[in-house]
Enzyme design. Structure first.
Site, PDB file in Angstrom:
ATOM      1  N   HIS A 214      -1.827   8.121   2.958  1.00 56.14           N
ATOM      2  CA  HIS A 214      -2.345   6.800   3.310  1.00 56.14           C
ATOM      3  C   HIS A 214      -1.337   6.107   4.227  1.00 56.14           C
ATOM      4  CE1 HIS A 214      -5.357   3.684   2.664  1.00 56.14           C
ATOM      5  NE2 HIS A 214      -4.363   2.871   2.942  1.00 56.14           N
ATOM      6  N   ALA A 215      -1.829   5.571   5.361  1.00 56.69           N
ATOM      7  CA  ALA A 215      -0.941   5.018   6.389  1.00 56.69           C
ATOM      8  C   ALA A 215      -0.069   3.889   5.842  1.00 56.69           C
ATOM      9  CB  ALA A 215      -1.783   4.485   7.545  1.00 56.69           C
ATOM     10  N   HIS A 244      -3.412  -0.812  13.871  1.00 57.05           N
ATOM     11  CA  HIS A 244      -3.163  -1.589  12.656  1.00 57.05           C
ATOM     12  C   HIS A 244      -1.710  -1.445  12.215  1.00 57.05           C
ATOM     13  CE1 HIS A 244      -4.084  -3.364   8.692  1.00 57.05           C
ATOM     14  NE2 HIS A 244      -3.150  -2.524   8.272  1.00 57.05           N
ATOM     15  N   GLU A 245      -1.244  -0.196  12.169  1.00 60.28           N
ATOM     16  CA  GLU A 245       0.140   0.049  11.719  1.00 60.28           C
ATOM     17  C   GLU A 245       1.138  -0.469  12.743  1.00 60.28           C
ATOM     18  OE1 GLU A 245      -1.466   1.255   8.423  1.00 60.28           O
ATOM     19  OE2 GLU A 245       0.663   0.900   8.735  1.00 60.28           O
ATOM     20  N   HIS A 248       1.936  -4.033  12.236  1.00 60.38           N
ATOM     21  CA  HIS A 248       2.978  -4.302  11.231  1.00 60.38           C
ATOM     22  C   HIS A 248       4.363  -4.189  11.879  1.00 60.38           C
ATOM     23  CE1 HIS A 248       0.435  -4.625   7.735  1.00 60.38           C
ATOM     24  NE2 HIS A 248       0.001  -3.392   7.782  1.00 60.38           N
ATOM     25  N   GLU A 272      -1.579  -8.135   7.889  1.00 57.32           N
ATOM     26  CA  GLU A 272      -2.679  -7.175   8.091  1.00 57.32           C
ATOM     27  C   GLU A 272      -3.491  -7.497   9.340  1.00 57.32           C
ATOM     28  OE1 GLU A 272      -1.115  -5.364   4.959  1.00 57.32           O
ATOM     29  OE2 GLU A 272      -2.543  -4.593   6.420  1.00 57.32           O
ATOM     30  N   HIS A 374      -5.414   1.727  -2.937  1.00 55.81           N
ATOM     31  CA  HIS A 374      -4.686   0.514  -3.291  1.00 55.81           C
ATOM     32  C   HIS A 374      -4.698   0.241  -4.781  1.00 55.81           C
ATOM     33  CE1 HIS A 374      -5.608   0.451   0.916  1.00 55.81           C
ATOM     34  NE2 HIS A 374      -4.730  -0.494   1.130  1.00 55.81           N
ATOM     35  N   TYR A 384      -6.589  -8.016   2.965  1.00 59.49           N
ATOM     36  CA  TYR A 384      -7.476  -7.512   4.013  1.00 59.49           C
ATOM     37  C   TYR A 384      -8.694  -8.430   4.164  1.00 59.49           C
ATOM     38  CZ  TYR A 384      -4.589  -3.397   3.205  1.00 59.49           C
ATOM     39  OH  TYR A 384      -3.519  -2.544   3.036  1.00 59.49           O
TER      40      TYR A 384
HETATM   41  O1  LIG Z   1      -4.741   0.287   3.781  1.00 61.46           O
HETATM   42  C1  LIG Z   1      -4.874   0.123   4.976  1.00 61.46           C
HETATM   43  C2  LIG Z   1      -3.736   0.467   5.939  1.00 61.46           C
HETATM   44  C3  LIG Z   1      -2.422   0.639   5.169  1.00 61.46           C
HETATM   45  C4  LIG Z   1      -1.464  -0.581   5.305  1.00 61.46           C
HETATM   46  O2  LIG Z   1      -0.955  -0.631   6.622  1.00 61.46           O
HETATM   47  O3  LIG Z   1      -2.158  -1.806   5.082  1.00 61.46           O
HETATM   48  C5  LIG Z   1      -0.277  -0.435   4.292  1.00 61.46           C
HETATM   49  C6  LIG Z   1      -0.744  -0.316   2.828  1.00 61.46           C
HETATM   50  C7  LIG Z   1       0.455  -0.140   1.959  1.00 61.46           C
HETATM   51  C8  LIG Z   1       1.050  -1.241   1.325  1.00 61.46           C
HETATM   52  C9  LIG Z   1       2.179  -1.066   0.517  1.00 61.46           C
HETATM   53  C10 LIG Z   1       2.730   0.221   0.345  1.00 61.46           C
HETATM   54  C11 LIG Z   1       2.131   1.322   1.003  1.00 61.46           C
HETATM   55  C12 LIG Z   1       1.004   1.148   1.807  1.00 61.46           C
HETATM   56  N1  LIG Z   1       0.559  -1.643   4.411  1.00 61.46           N
HETATM   57  C13 LIG Z   1       1.748  -1.584   5.051  1.00 61.46           C
HETATM   58  O4  LIG Z   1       2.224  -0.565   5.518  1.00 61.46           O
HETATM   59  C14 LIG Z   1       2.479  -2.872   5.125  1.00 61.46           C
HETATM   60  C15 LIG Z   1       3.520  -3.027   6.047  1.00 61.46           C
HETATM   61  C16 LIG Z   1       4.199  -4.233   6.127  1.00 61.46           C
HETATM   62  C17 LIG Z   1       3.857  -5.301   5.295  1.00 61.46           C
HETATM   63  C18 LIG Z   1       2.832  -5.142   4.371  1.00 61.46           C
HETATM   64  C19 LIG Z   1       2.142  -3.924   4.294  1.00 61.46           C
HETATM   65  N2  LIG Z   1      -6.034  -0.322   5.521  1.00 61.46           N
HETATM   66  C20 LIG Z   1      -7.133  -0.721   4.653  1.00 61.46           C
HETATM   67  C21 LIG Z   1      -8.304  -1.396   5.398  1.00 61.46           C
HETATM   68  C22 LIG Z   1      -8.124  -1.642   6.831  1.00 61.46           C
HETATM   69  C23 LIG Z   1      -7.780  -2.827   7.371  1.00 61.46           C
HETATM   70  N3  LIG Z   1      -7.729  -2.712   8.747  1.00 61.46           N
HETATM   71  C24 LIG Z   1      -8.038  -1.446   9.098  1.00 61.46           C
HETATM   72  C25 LIG Z   1      -8.136  -0.833  10.350  1.00 61.46           C
HETATM   73  C26 LIG Z   1      -8.450   0.513  10.408  1.00 61.46           C
HETATM   74  C27 LIG Z   1      -8.701   1.261   9.215  1.00 61.46           C
HETATM   75  C28 LIG Z   1      -8.618   0.629   7.949  1.00 61.46           C
HETATM   76  C29 LIG Z   1      -8.285  -0.704   7.908  1.00 61.46           C
HETATM   77  C30 LIG Z   1      -7.735   0.512   3.947  1.00 61.46           C
HETATM   78  O5  LIG Z   1      -7.475   1.629   4.427  1.00 61.46           O
HETATM   79  O6  LIG Z   1      -8.425   0.294   2.962  1.00 61.46           O
HETATM   80 ZN   LIG Z   2      -1.753  -2.889   6.849  1.00 55.94          ZN
END
Ligand SMILES: O=C(CCC(O)(O)[C@H](Cc1ccccc1)NC(=O)c1ccccc1)N[C@@H](Cc1c[nH]c2ccccc12)C(=O)O
Ligand SMILES: [Zn+2]
Length: 494
Positions: A214-215, A244-245, A248, A272, A374, A384
């Site tokens: 998971h990204a 998206h990444e 961040h 996000e 999550h 989100y």
């Molecule tokens: O989960 C993610 C992307 C992962 C993340 O970048 O949000 C990641 C999640 C995470 C949090 C904590 C630990 C490990 C993974 N969040 C971060 O990397 C992150 C970085 C800096 C600050 C806060 C979070 N997207 C969501 C939904 C989503 C929102 N925008 C998108 C665009 C394209 C695809 C999916 C999504 C999903 O897949 O359900």
């Molecule tokens: Zn994110």
């Protein structure tokens, strides 16, 4: 739970001896491409068994332990701990109000998609007035419906805009996707990815070991080491995920001069929203033509409706999913939902808000919530929901600054806006991102948009032509708006 999620494997539907299918890329790709309800049901049931049911006991223990941690931090429970990040007293009321604003648009889109799925799969599989079976929407969690666009879009005879196919035909690589995203941010006069980013990131699934695919994006808080870890596949979804990444990482770069305590998003939704706001420009027809992923011009009314539909089955449908995930967990952390009611309450919320139902009956042996990363990884999800609202407020403000959007000017519409190379837009975005969490988020929001609150008006303005079209189309076909109770059994007790 996170390790179970990352290493879960299931057997293929077509070959019962092939039992090494991982979520990424195998199950995801099968789910995106298959149009066989039986195969989709198999993949859905097996994944929810492996990643969901198997996590139930650990999750139950995690709830106790995490609530203990919350109390040690002077919160009543984890729900209050999570919501404290948003620094407003009525956060849940705000989420509910935003949902009331968007719900009419969602119900119209839901009704239209249900009809198109019924046309394809027949009324024994998709009912006239009931919820939509969750396994037919192209995504394991029905959180975005992009993979059913090709056979549900409003004007099928209009040229198909298949970004995934174009990317593969043009031999895109994971690195090229990252370089294109970096170049977009630099075109806005934002900061280039530092050299360590390119050296230390993992952008493809390793072949020699299991990782959490998971990204995610990581700040090492030394002002120079920033990394992304993702298992990139060459498709539209990962094109979005890459931006998206990178959003961040850009936030990390912009606030790296802040004291460590302020090196965070103004609220979790802001973090996000950065990448997704840029992705709204990148996925515009104007930008896709600029980078050669879409050919021809065809700027007519029907093409615009197809484009808004494509954006809507990504952005509008996501909202009830995101809202459900944390409404469910708030109830769990507060003790309103007991372990013996976990799955029943989860599906009651998903049916009530999203109008979807499981493909087969469920019992309390199952625990379908944990089949979502999550929930297994203890990552809050309301961020989100907030992001999908505020990214349209950000996009509208940036588009105006870029001269790409003028209210009431039909030649400068929001759906056509691409802020690429606009230094004015980039500077305004940078000024907000540089604050990190040093100011209350309404100050950050006001600096960029002039508004001090989360409001659905940006999203509703963006999708207004689609909303009008859907109302007319559903009227024309006499479609039932909303959904009657599901006939699937998923609350064994009452
Ligand atoms: O989960 C993610 C992307 C992962 C993340 O970048 O949000 C990641 C999640 C995470 C949090 C904590 C630990 C490990 C993974 N969040 C971060 O990397 C992150 C970085 C800096 C600050 C806060 C979070 N997207 C969501 C939904 C989503 C929102 N925008 C998108 C665009 C394209 C695809 C999916 C999504 C999903 O897949 O359900
Ligand atoms: Zn994110």
């Amino acid at each position: 739970m996170e390790s179970n999620y990352a290493t879960s494997k299931i057997c293929s539907f077509k070959n019962a001896t092939k039992c090494d299918l991982a979520l990424e890329p195998d199950i995801t790709e099968l789910f995106a491409k298959s149009q066989d309800p039986e195969e989709l049901r198999h993949l859905w049931v097996e994944w929810h068994r492996a990643a969901g049911a198997r996590a139930r006991d650990n999750f139950t223990q995690y709830v106790q332990l995490d609530n203990e941690a919350a109390k040690l931090n002077d919160f009543k429970d984890v729900a209050e701990w999570w919501q404290a990040e948003y620094e407003v007293a009525d956060f849940e009321a705000q989420l509910a109000r935003l949902w009331e604003d968007v719900k009419p648009l969602y119900q119209q889109l839901h009704a239209y998609v249900r009809r198109r799925l019924r046309d394809k799969y027949g009324d024994q599989v998709v009912s006239q007035k009931g919820p939509i079976p969750a396994h037919l929407l192209g995504n394991m969690w029905a959180q975005t419906w992009n993979n059913i666009e090709s056979f549900t879009r409003p004007y099928p005879d209009k040229k198909e805009v298949d970004i995934t196919q174009a990317m593969q035909e043009q031999n895109y690589t994971a690195l090229k996707m990252f370089q294109m995203s970096d170049e977009f941010f630099r075109s806005l006069n934002l900061t280039a990815m530092p050299e360590k980013f390119w050296k230390n990131s993992i952008i493809e699934k390793p072949t020699d070991r299991e990782i959490v695919c998971h990204a995610s994006a990581w700040d090492f808080y030394d002002g120079e080491d920033f990394r992304i870890k993702q298992c990139t596949t060459i498709d539209y979804e990962y094109f979005q995920t890459t931006h998206h990444e990178m959003g961040h990482i850009q936030y990390f770069l912009q606030y790296r001069h802040q004291p460590v305590i302020f090196r965070d998003g103004a609220n979790p939704g802001f973090h996000e929203a950065v990448g997704d706001t840029i992705a709204l420009s990148v996925s515009s027809p104007k930008h896709l033509r600029r980078v050669g992923l879409v050919s021809g011009d065809a700027e007519d009314e029907q093409t615009e409706i197809n484009q808004l539909y494509k954006m809507g089955i990504d952005k509008i449908v996501f909202l009830p999913f995101a809202y459900t995930l944390d409404l469910f967990r708030y109830g769990v952390f507060r003790g309103e939902t007991r372990p013996e009611d976990y799955n029943c309450h989860y599906w009651q919320l998903r049916e009530a808000l999203q109008g979807v139902e499981p493909p087969v009956n469920r019992t309390e042996e199952d625990f379908d919530a944990a089949a979502k990363y999550h929930v297994s990884a203890d990552v809050e999800y309301a961020r989100y929901y907030v992001s999908f609202i505020i990214q349209f407020q950000f996009h509208r403000a940036l588009c105006q600054l870029a001269g790409e959007y003028v209210p009431e000017d039909l030649t400068k519409k929001l759906v056509d806006c691409d802020i690429y190379q606009s230094v004015a837009a980039g500077n305004a975005l940078a000024n907000m991102l540089k604050m990190g969490s040093s100011r209350p988020w309404p100050d950050a929001m006001e600096a960029l948009t002039g508004q001090r609150a989360m409001r659905a008006d940006g999203l509703l303005e963006y999708f207004r032509p689609l909303h009008d079209w859907l109302r007319a189309e559903n009227q024309r076909t006499g479609e039932h708006i909303g959904w009657e109770p599901s006939k699937i059994q998923y609350c064994t007790s009452e």
